[in-house]
Scaffold this motif. Structure first.
Motif, PDB file in Angstrom:
ATOM      1  N   VAL A   1       0.872  -1.186   0.000  1.00 38.58           N
ATOM      2  CA  VAL A   1       0.000   0.000   0.000  1.00 38.58           C
ATOM      3  C   VAL A   1       0.909   1.236   0.000  1.00 38.58           C
ATOM      4  O   VAL A   1       1.907   1.276   0.731  1.00 38.58           O
ATOM      5  CB  VAL A   1      -0.914  -0.016   1.255  1.00 38.58           C
ATOM      6  CG1 VAL A   1      -1.651   1.302   1.408  1.00 38.58           C
ATOM      7  CG2 VAL A   1      -1.896  -1.170   1.164  1.00 38.58           C
ATOM      8  N   HIS A   2       0.584   2.212  -0.840  1.00 42.26           N
ATOM      9  CA  HIS A   2       1.460   3.379  -0.959  1.00 42.26           C
ATOM     10  C   HIS A   2       1.325   4.312   0.241  1.00 42.26           C
ATOM     11  O   HIS A   2       2.298   4.861   0.733  1.00 42.26           O
ATOM     12  CB  HIS A   2       1.123   4.138  -2.248  1.00 42.26           C
ATOM     13  CG  HIS A   2       1.937   5.373  -2.431  1.00 42.26           C
ATOM     14  ND1 HIS A   2       3.238   5.340  -2.858  1.00 42.26           N
ATOM     15  CD2 HIS A   2       1.650   6.686  -2.219  1.00 42.26           C
ATOM     16  CE1 HIS A   2       3.716   6.569  -2.904  1.00 42.26           C
ATOM     17  NE2 HIS A   2       2.769   7.408  -2.523  1.00 42.26           N
ATOM     18  N   ASP A   3       0.084   4.485   0.704  1.00 36.25           N
ATOM     19  CA  ASP A   3      -0.141   5.396   1.827  1.00 36.25           C
ATOM     20  C   ASP A   3      -1.390   4.965   2.573  1.00 36.25           C
ATOM     21  O   ASP A   3      -2.260   4.282   2.013  1.00 36.25           O
ATOM     22  CB  ASP A   3      -0.291   6.838   1.300  1.00 36.25           C
ATOM     23  CG  ASP A   3      -0.002   7.874   2.374  1.00 36.25           C
ATOM     24  OD1 ASP A   3       0.164   7.504   3.541  1.00 36.25           O
ATOM     25  OD2 ASP A   3       0.042   9.072   2.041  1.00 36.25           O
ATOM     26  N   LEU A   4      -1.479   5.390   3.812  1.00 33.29           N
ATOM     27  CA  LEU A   4      -2.634   5.034   4.626  1.00 33.29           C
ATOM     28  C   LEU A   4      -3.072   6.274   5.399  1.00 33.29           C
ATOM     29  O   LEU A   4      -2.240   6.914   6.057  1.00 33.29           O
ATOM     30  CB  LEU A   4      -2.241   3.902   5.578  1.00 33.29           C
ATOM     31  CG  LEU A   4      -3.365   3.280   6.375  1.00 33.29           C
ATOM     32  CD1 LEU A   4      -3.224   1.766   6.407  1.00 33.29           C
ATOM     33  CD2 LEU A   4      -3.377   3.808   7.787  1.00 33.29           C
ATOM     34  N   ILE A   5      -4.346   6.625   5.257  1.00 32.12           N
ATOM     35  CA  ILE A   5      -4.844   7.854   5.880  1.00 32.12           C
ATOM     36  C   ILE A   5      -6.013   7.504   6.800  1.00 32.12           C
ATOM     37  O   ILE A   5      -6.878   6.705   6.441  1.00 32.12           O
ATOM     38  CB  ILE A   5      -5.304   8.862   4.799  1.00 32.12           C
ATOM     39  CG1 ILE A   5      -4.152   9.125   3.808  1.00 32.12           C
ATOM     40  CG2 ILE A   5      -5.791  10.169   5.430  1.00 32.12           C
ATOM     41  CD1 ILE A   5      -4.560   9.931   2.600  1.00 32.12           C
ATOM     42  N   GLU A   6      -5.996   8.147   7.961  1.00 31.20           N
ATOM     43  CA  GLU A   6      -7.070   7.881   8.921  1.00 31.20           C
ATOM     44  C   GLU A   6      -8.310   8.700   8.597  1.00 31.20           C
ATOM     45  O   GLU A   6      -8.216   9.857   8.196  1.00 31.20           O
ATOM     46  CB  GLU A   6      -6.606   8.257  10.330  1.00 31.20           C
ATOM     47  CG  GLU A   6      -5.624   7.279  10.929  1.00 31.20           C
ATOM     48  CD  GLU A   6      -5.187   7.743  12.309  1.00 31.20           C
ATOM     49  OE1 GLU A   6      -5.949   7.543  13.267  1.00 31.20           O
ATOM     50  OE2 GLU A   6      -4.104   8.325  12.415  1.00 31.20           O
ATOM     51  N   LEU A   7      -9.473   8.077   8.803  1.00 28.25           N
ATOM     52  CA  LEU A   7     -10.747   8.795   8.717  1.00 28.25           C
ATOM     53  C   LEU A   7     -11.074   9.293  10.119  1.00 28.25           C
ATOM     54  O   LEU A   7     -10.693   8.640  11.090  1.00 28.25           O
ATOM     55  CB  LEU A   7     -11.859   7.855   8.222  1.00 28.25           C
ATOM     56  CG  LEU A   7     -11.746   7.414   6.751  1.00 28.25           C
ATOM     57  CD1 LEU A   7     -12.700   6.264   6.493  1.00 28.25           C
ATOM     58  CD2 LEU A   7     -12.051   8.560   5.800  1.00 28.25           C
ATOM     59  N   PRO A   8     -11.758  10.386  10.362  1.00 22.13           N
ATOM     60  CA  PRO A   8     -12.313  11.267   9.331  1.00 22.13           C
ATOM     61  C   PRO A   8     -11.224  12.068   8.621  1.00 22.13           C
ATOM     62  O   PRO A   8     -10.174  12.341   9.210  1.00 22.13           O
ATOM     63  CB  PRO A   8     -13.241  12.190  10.152  1.00 22.13           C
ATOM     64  CG  PRO A   8     -12.662  12.193  11.516  1.00 22.13           C
ATOM     65  CD  PRO A   8     -12.047  10.850  11.727  1.00 22.13           C
ATOM     66  N   LEU A   9     -11.503  12.402   7.388  1.00 24.56           N
ATOM     67  CA  LEU A   9     -10.505  13.072   6.571  1.00 24.56           C
ATOM     68  C   LEU A   9     -10.331  14.538   6.916  1.00 24.56           C
ATOM     69  O   LEU A   9     -11.299  15.223   7.218  1.00 24.56           O
ATOM     70  CB  LEU A   9     -10.938  13.034   5.105  1.00 24.56           C
ATOM     71  CG  LEU A   9     -10.804  11.712   4.376  1.00 24.56           C
ATOM     72  CD1 LEU A   9     -11.344  11.891   2.971  1.00 24.56           C
ATOM     73  CD2 LEU A   9      -9.369  11.247   4.330  1.00 24.56           C
ATOM     74  N   VAL A  10      -9.097  14.978   6.863  1.00 23.63           N
ATOM     75  CA  VAL A  10      -8.829  16.416   6.897  1.00 23.63           C
ATOM     76  C   VAL A  10      -8.553  16.752   5.425  1.00 23.63           C
ATOM     77  O   VAL A  10      -7.575  16.256   4.851  1.00 23.63           O
ATOM     78  CB  VAL A  10      -7.607  16.736   7.782  1.00 23.63           C
ATOM     79  CG1 VAL A  10      -7.293  18.221   7.741  1.00 23.63           C
ATOM     80  CG2 VAL A  10      -7.849  16.263   9.193  1.00 23.63           C
ATOM     81  N   GLU A  11      -9.469  17.523   4.836  1.00 22.09           N
ATOM     82  CA  GLU A  11      -9.457  17.694   3.381  1.00 22.09           C
ATOM     83  C   GLU A  11      -8.106  18.126   2.831  1.00 22.09           C
ATOM     84  O   GLU A  11      -7.600  17.559   1.857  1.00 22.09           O
ATOM     85  CB  GLU A  11     -10.536  18.714   3.018  1.00 22.09           C
ATOM     86  CG  GLU A  11     -10.965  18.593   1.581  1.00 22.09           C
ATOM     87  CD  GLU A  11     -12.168  19.470   1.287  1.00 22.09           C
ATOM     88  OE1 GLU A  11     -13.158  19.365   2.035  1.00 22.09           O
ATOM     89  OE2 GLU A  11     -12.094  20.261   0.332  1.00 22.09           O
TER      90      GLU A  11
END
Lengths: 203, 116
Positions: free
Chosen positions: B86-96
């Motif tokens: 996986v290239h990147d992993l971002i936590e929800l909720p999103l910060v736009e």
């Protein structure tokens, strides 16, 4: 398993963690070396270290992530495993994207750490071996005369002797001699092998 | 990519302000047969088979990146996902703003175009 020169370098400001990790390595007969700060590791760094680095993220002075960047800037290819008691997902993602091979949370499971260390040591050994092979090929390439290198470029491009002779304005017999010398000096047995080596050296 | 239609629409809307075309996909089965370059933003749902998805992406050009969005952040899982490819992993909720930055970074690594 990695060769005896390879070590596990433990960098953590917590003496208890350093002791516990170094004992763990000892239990598997893996040589290790401890540093109380990233700066202490940098001060002793000579570029010739093989093995892997067990690195704390947060330390006074230079942080673990700063040391990772420093090592990359200095061309070091030591696999880095972060071990931290204060990590979160963004920090782990950041460390992995910057090139760490793993990120383990404290308290850690001994078995997990050993498994990751073995993986990292093996990958370090493979990198070292392939670097040594490449250096070897480079030395052989440097032993060629400018004319032999020229002929090699043509041979690798798949050109027949006749065409090379015309291009370089030399006799076909001379091309054959240069070609034989290239094969001998590069210590390859076939054109296919020479093409493969040329591609590796070209990267 | 994600089954939750409301979240998917929101993600598409957020990504529309970036200079690349955006397509919403309900699941992995809707992935196109061919994809030369791009970035897949997938919501990590219970049904998502990450290994199968990564295997599917390997059939594409190597200029395809996978960004995983997760609302169940766990360091061990995040590290495992990144180790798997996986290239990147971002936590929800999103910060736009941060989301835009990470997608731009992923797109820039595949050299599609210069930073808009």
């Amino acid at each position: 398993m990695a060769e005896s020169k390879a070590k596990v370098y433990i960098v953590d400001d917590d003496e208890a963690v350093r002791d516990s990790l170094s004992l763990l390595m000892e239990s598997e007969s893996i040589p290790s070396c401890c540093y109380e700060s990233a700066q202490a590791f940098v001060d002793e760094f000579d570029g010739g270290k093989d093995g892997c680095l067990l690195l704390d993220v947060r330390m006074p002075g230079m942080s673990g992530l700063e040391l990772l960047d420093w090592l990359h800037e200095h061309g070091a290819q030591l696999p880095i495993i972060f071990i931290t008691g204060h990590g979160d997902v963004p920090m782990a993602v950041d460390a992995m994207k910057r090139g760490a091979v793993d990120f383990i949370q404290k308290p850690f499971n001994d078995k997990d750490v050993l498994q990751r260390v073995h993986e990292a040591m093996d990958s370090s050994e493979k990198t070292r071996a392939s670097r040594a092979r490449l250096d070897n090929w480079r030395q052989r390439l440097e032993s060629l005369t400018p004319r032999e290198r020229e002929v090699m470029t043509h041979v690798v491009a798949g050109r027949p002797n006749k065409v090379i002779a015309l291009d370089l304005a030399i006799s076909q017999r001379t091309v054959e001699i240069h070609r034989a010398r290239v094969m001998h000096k590069m210590r390859v047995r076939s054109i296919a092998e020479l093409v493969r080596v040329a591609a590796l050296l070209d990267r | 990519m994600g089954q939750d239609e409301i979240l998917r629409r929101r993600l598409c809307a957020v990504l529309k302000s970036l200079p690349w075309p955006v397509h919403g996909l309900g699941s992995q089965t809707e992935l196109p047969a061919r994809l030369a370059a791009g970035c897949i933003v997938a919501v990590q749902e219970p049904d998502l088979d990450l290994l199968a998805l990564l295997q599917r992406l390997r059939q594409y050009d190597d200029r395809v990146r996978l960004i995983l969005l997760t609302d169940d952040p766990d360091i061990a899982n995040a590290v495992a996902a990144l180790r798997q490819g996986v290239h990147d992993l971002i936590e929800l909720p999103l910060v736009e703003r941060e989301f835009h930055r990470r997608v731009r970074c992923a797109m820039l690594t595949i050299n599609l175009m210069n930073s808009p």
